[in-house]
Design a protein around this motif. Structure first.
Motif, PDB file in Angstrom:
ATOM      1  N   LEU A 193       0.818  -1.212   0.000  1.00  0.00           N
ATOM      2  CA  LEU A 193       0.000   0.000   0.000  1.00  0.00           C
ATOM      3  C   LEU A 193       0.854   1.266   0.000  1.00  0.00           C
ATOM      4  O   LEU A 193       0.449   2.297  -0.548  1.00  0.00           O
ATOM      5  CB  LEU A 193      -0.966   0.002   1.189  1.00  0.00           C
ATOM      6  N   ASP A 194       2.049   1.191   0.619  1.00  0.00           N
ATOM      7  CA  ASP A 194       2.954   2.338   0.577  1.00  0.00           C
ATOM      8  C   ASP A 194       3.363   2.640  -0.864  1.00  0.00           C
ATOM      9  O   ASP A 194       3.392   3.805  -1.287  1.00  0.00           O
ATOM     10  CB  ASP A 194       4.199   2.073   1.427  1.00  0.00           C
ATOM     11  N   ILE A 195       3.693   1.603  -1.604  1.00  0.00           N
ATOM     12  CA  ILE A 195       4.098   1.798  -2.998  1.00  0.00           C
ATOM     13  C   ILE A 195       2.911   2.225  -3.847  1.00  0.00           C
ATOM     14  O   ILE A 195       3.040   3.084  -4.727  1.00  0.00           O
ATOM     15  CB  ILE A 195       4.735   0.511  -3.555  1.00  0.00           C
ATOM     16  N   ALA A 196       1.738   1.661  -3.569  1.00  0.00           N
ATOM     17  CA  ALA A 196       0.545   2.023  -4.337  1.00  0.00           C
ATOM     18  C   ALA A 196       0.191   3.497  -4.179  1.00  0.00           C
ATOM     19  O   ALA A 196      -0.402   4.107  -5.085  1.00  0.00           O
ATOM     20  CB  ALA A 196      -0.633   1.146  -3.912  1.00  0.00           C
ATOM     21  N   SER A 197       0.548   4.095  -3.048  1.00  0.00           N
ATOM     22  CA  SER A 197       0.245   5.516  -2.809  1.00  0.00           C
ATOM     23  C   SER A 197       1.471   6.408  -2.954  1.00  0.00           C
ATOM     24  O   SER A 197       1.454   7.572  -2.553  1.00  0.00           O
ATOM     25  CB  SER A 197      -0.348   5.693  -1.409  1.00  0.00           C
ATOM     26  N   ALA A 198       2.555   5.872  -3.544  1.00  0.00           N
ATOM     27  CA  ALA A 198       3.808   6.629  -3.652  1.00  0.00           C
ATOM     28  C   ALA A 198       3.682   7.838  -4.563  1.00  0.00           C
ATOM     29  O   ALA A 198       4.526   8.737  -4.520  1.00  0.00           O
ATOM     30  CB  ALA A 198       4.926   5.715  -4.161  1.00  0.00           C
ATOM     31  N   HIS A 199       2.631   7.887  -5.380  1.00  0.00           N
ATOM     32  CA  HIS A 199       2.476   9.010  -6.303  1.00  0.00           C
ATOM     33  C   HIS A 199       2.098  10.306  -5.587  1.00  0.00           C
ATOM     34  O   HIS A 199       2.082  11.373  -6.217  1.00  0.00           O
ATOM     35  CB  HIS A 199       1.407   8.676  -7.349  1.00  0.00           C
ATOM     36  N   ARG A 200       1.800  10.249  -4.296  1.00  0.00           N
ATOM     37  CA  ARG A 200       1.449  11.452  -3.544  1.00  0.00           C
ATOM     38  C   ARG A 200       2.632  12.028  -2.777  1.00  0.00           C
ATOM     39  O   ARG A 200       2.457  12.960  -1.986  1.00  0.00           O
ATOM     40  CB  ARG A 200       0.299  11.143  -2.585  1.00  0.00           C
ATOM     41  N   ALA A 201       3.822  11.499  -2.994  1.00  0.00           N
ATOM     42  CA  ALA A 201       5.011  12.088  -2.377  1.00  0.00           C
ATOM     43  C   ALA A 201       5.314  13.432  -3.031  1.00  0.00           C
ATOM     44  O   ALA A 201       4.923  13.699  -4.173  1.00  0.00           O
ATOM     45  CB  ALA A 201       6.199  11.141  -2.518  1.00  0.00           C
ATOM     46  N   ARG A 202       6.036  14.275  -2.315  1.00  0.00           N
ATOM     47  CA  ARG A 202       6.365  15.607  -2.832  1.00  0.00           C
ATOM     48  C   ARG A 202       7.734  15.665  -3.499  1.00  0.00           C
ATOM     49  O   ARG A 202       7.992  16.549  -4.315  1.00  0.00           O
ATOM     50  CB  ARG A 202       6.330  16.610  -1.682  1.00  0.00           C
ATOM     51  N   ALA A 203       8.622  14.746  -3.158  1.00  0.00           N
ATOM     52  CA  ALA A 203       9.969  14.727  -3.729  1.00  0.00           C
ATOM     53  C   ALA A 203      10.501  13.308  -3.623  1.00  0.00           C
ATOM     54  O   ALA A 203       9.924  12.456  -2.926  1.00  0.00           O
ATOM     55  CB  ALA A 203      10.888  15.712  -3.010  1.00  0.00           C
ATOM     56  N   ALA A 204      11.608  13.055  -4.317  1.00  0.00           N
ATOM     57  CA  ALA A 204      12.188  11.712  -4.304  1.00  0.00           C
ATOM     58  C   ALA A 204      13.699  11.800  -4.356  1.00  0.00           C
ATOM     59  O   ALA A 204      14.266  12.735  -4.928  1.00  0.00           O
ATOM     60  CB  ALA A 204      11.662  10.887  -5.474  1.00  0.00           C
ATOM     61  N   MET A 205      14.325  10.809  -3.755  1.00  0.00           N
ATOM     62  CA  MET A 205      15.779  10.661  -3.837  1.00  0.00           C
ATOM     63  C   MET A 205      16.088   9.356  -4.538  1.00  0.00           C
ATOM     64  O   MET A 205      15.555   8.308  -4.173  1.00  0.00           O
ATOM     65  CB  MET A 205      16.403  10.670  -2.440  1.00  0.00           C
TER      66      MET A 205
END
Length: 496
Positions: free
Chosen positions: A234-246
């Protein structure tokens, strides 16, 4: 198969890859694989690469649609760690036999296996992996997965990366494509915030990401998804709502980072958590990206305060090791992000780098090494075992840091060796991880076994045996046998 061909071509044309941009159209079609050397190991296949990226998703069932050996050879091939679910440690396979292939029962057997897993374990999702055999006989795993998802009411994700399509690195990227197509964006979180980030290409080897996450927690930064280390579906399924990525390992998942930026406007940068300076710089860049996306600028001040405190603690701990390690020479036989980040980390405490492998490094990685070492004389694309042995046996390095496959070269050369690849037993990320890395290097170099190992063998260094003449007939026979075994006589022995 046509859709798989299109995905592979898309990966070969990856525009975010600096090395790919320098190729012409013909070279891009050939991908990044290198011609095999006769007698040399070919490395992992695409299926192996896909499994490496996806298996650390800890709460899903990973089902291998293949004969038994495919799963047996790839199970648990990395030292990733989980803080909770253990389902990923259970091995699932359809165990196809010759009879299944001849009779065309592969798809029915796959559907039955999905049903059995759902009934016995009730996972949030099931990942189904195609392999060489099932791809060659034409099993349509995408159709089976779609039907199973409708029937059983849970996500069934097809991972179409059969081994014969290419290298392990290609499989990494195909796994990222599977996440983009079937997982990311399928769930909406109810707690999205301005301080959510994704960490991509971090595998949590030996639990080392757990040394970094507390730093982010102290800054109020939440890791929405760490892909794939210690991840939940579920964390990966909702990863599109993150604000930034490393991006930690661009050679593995650069396509995932770029497409998430295109689709959901998630900016990313490539950084490292190896070494004090690189860890601090990664924290700064995360905070800066979040501010650009609307976070309170005060986080920049909190980040600098945290960095100052943690660096002071780490340097104080490292000061105890510097006198025993300063000027020591290290040969680094690894690749990827470690080819430059570990180099930088070791040079910070006065260790000399006599060589670093860039076999699996990107163009950006190589440029970083040139900037750190001030030249490219210490970079090597490939070094044969004979060359490695010669370098170590001539004492041009005090220790070699590499993976398990080359450890016996160092041991044969009577040189200390430390595992720094995925099989390692100690976490080396973050400030505490850097201290642990230095501690392990110090322990390896100054282990008293090396002094003993380099001394002459007992049969090359014996006291004069004339002073110890045999007292009995049995002792005389024993002494004669020992001398014959060593190829010497009593007259050959002298003082060492």
């Amino acid at each position: 198969m046509s859709s798989l061909r299109a995905k592979i071509q898309d990966v070969f044309n990856e525009p975010a890859c600096e090395q790919n941009r320098g190729k012409d159209a013909k070279a891009r079609k050939e991908g990044c694989s290198k011609p095999l050397t006769p007698g040399a190991a070919a490395g992992g296949c695409a299926f192996d690469g896909a499994k490496i990226v996806l298996q650390p998703i800890t709460d899903v069932a990973h089902l291998i649609h293949a004969p038994l050996a495919c799963e047996g050879n790839s199970w648990d091939n990395r030292g990733a760690a989980s803080s909770g679910p253990t389902l990923w440690r259970t091995s699932f396979t359809t165990d196809l036999t010759e009879l299944d292939v001849v009779m065309g029962r592969g798809e029915r057997k796959l559907f039955k296996a999905i049903r059995e897993i759902q009934e016995a374990y009730g996972p949030p999702a099931i990942f189904v992996y195609a392999t060489c055999v099932t791809a060659l006989i034409g099993d349509d795993i995408e159709a089976v997965c779609k039907r199973a998802a409708e029937k059983f009411g849970l996500p069934v994700v097809p991972v179409n990366a059969p081994g014969f399509v290419g290298s392990k690195n290609l499989g990494n990227k195909l796994a990222g494509e599977a996440l983009l197509e079937h997982v990311i964006g399928t769930a909406e979180p109810d707690d999205a915030g301005l301080y959510d980030i994704n960490i991509l290409g971090e595998f949590n080897l030996s639990g080392e990401f757990w040394l970094v996450k507390p730093l982010l927690d102290r800054l109020g930064i939440r890791v929405r998804a760490c892909i794939p280390g210690d991840a939940r579906y579920l964390d990966i399924a909702s990863a599109h709502r993150a604000r930034a990525a490393m991006m930690v390992c661009s050679t593995a998942l650069i396509n995932l980072a770029r497409k998430m930026e295109q689709r959901w406007d998630i900016p990313f940068f490539e950084g490292s958590f190896y070494g004090i300076t690189d860890t601090s710089e990664a924290l700064r860049q995360i905070s800066q990206l979040l501010v650009k996306k609307g976070a309170d600028p005060q986080i920049l001040g909190r980040t600098e305060a945290l960095i100052a405190d943690e660096e002071a603690i780490a340097w104080k701990k490292l000061a105890a090791y510097r006198p025993r390690l300063e000027g020591k020479r290290v040969l680094l036989n690894t690749g990827g992000v470690k080819s430059w980040s570990v180099v930088h980390a070791l040079m910070e405490i006065g260790i000399e780098i006599v060589g670093t492998s860039v076999k699996k490094s990107t163009v950006e990685d190589k440029e970083r090494i040139k900037q750190i070492l001030k030249d490219d004389n210490h970079m090597f694309e490939r070094m044969t075992p004979r060359e490695l042995y010669a370098m170590l046996s001539e004492h041009k390095a005090d220790i070699m840091l590499s993976g398990g496959r080359t450890q016996f070269i160092a041991l044969k050369a009577k040189t200390p060796w430390l595992d720094i690849n995925q099989e390692r037993q100690h976490p080396y990320a973050g400030y505490d991880g850097m201290v642990e890395l230095v501690r392990q290097i110090e322990l390896a170099i100054h282990n008293p076994i090396w002094c003993q190992l380099r001394e002459p063998a007992p049969w090359d260094c014996q006291p004069a045996v004339r002073e110890q003449l045999p007292r009995t007939k049995s002792e005389a026979v024993t002494l004669h046998a020992v001398q014959e075994l060593a190829g010497t006589t009593a007259d050959d022995f002298g003082e060492c």
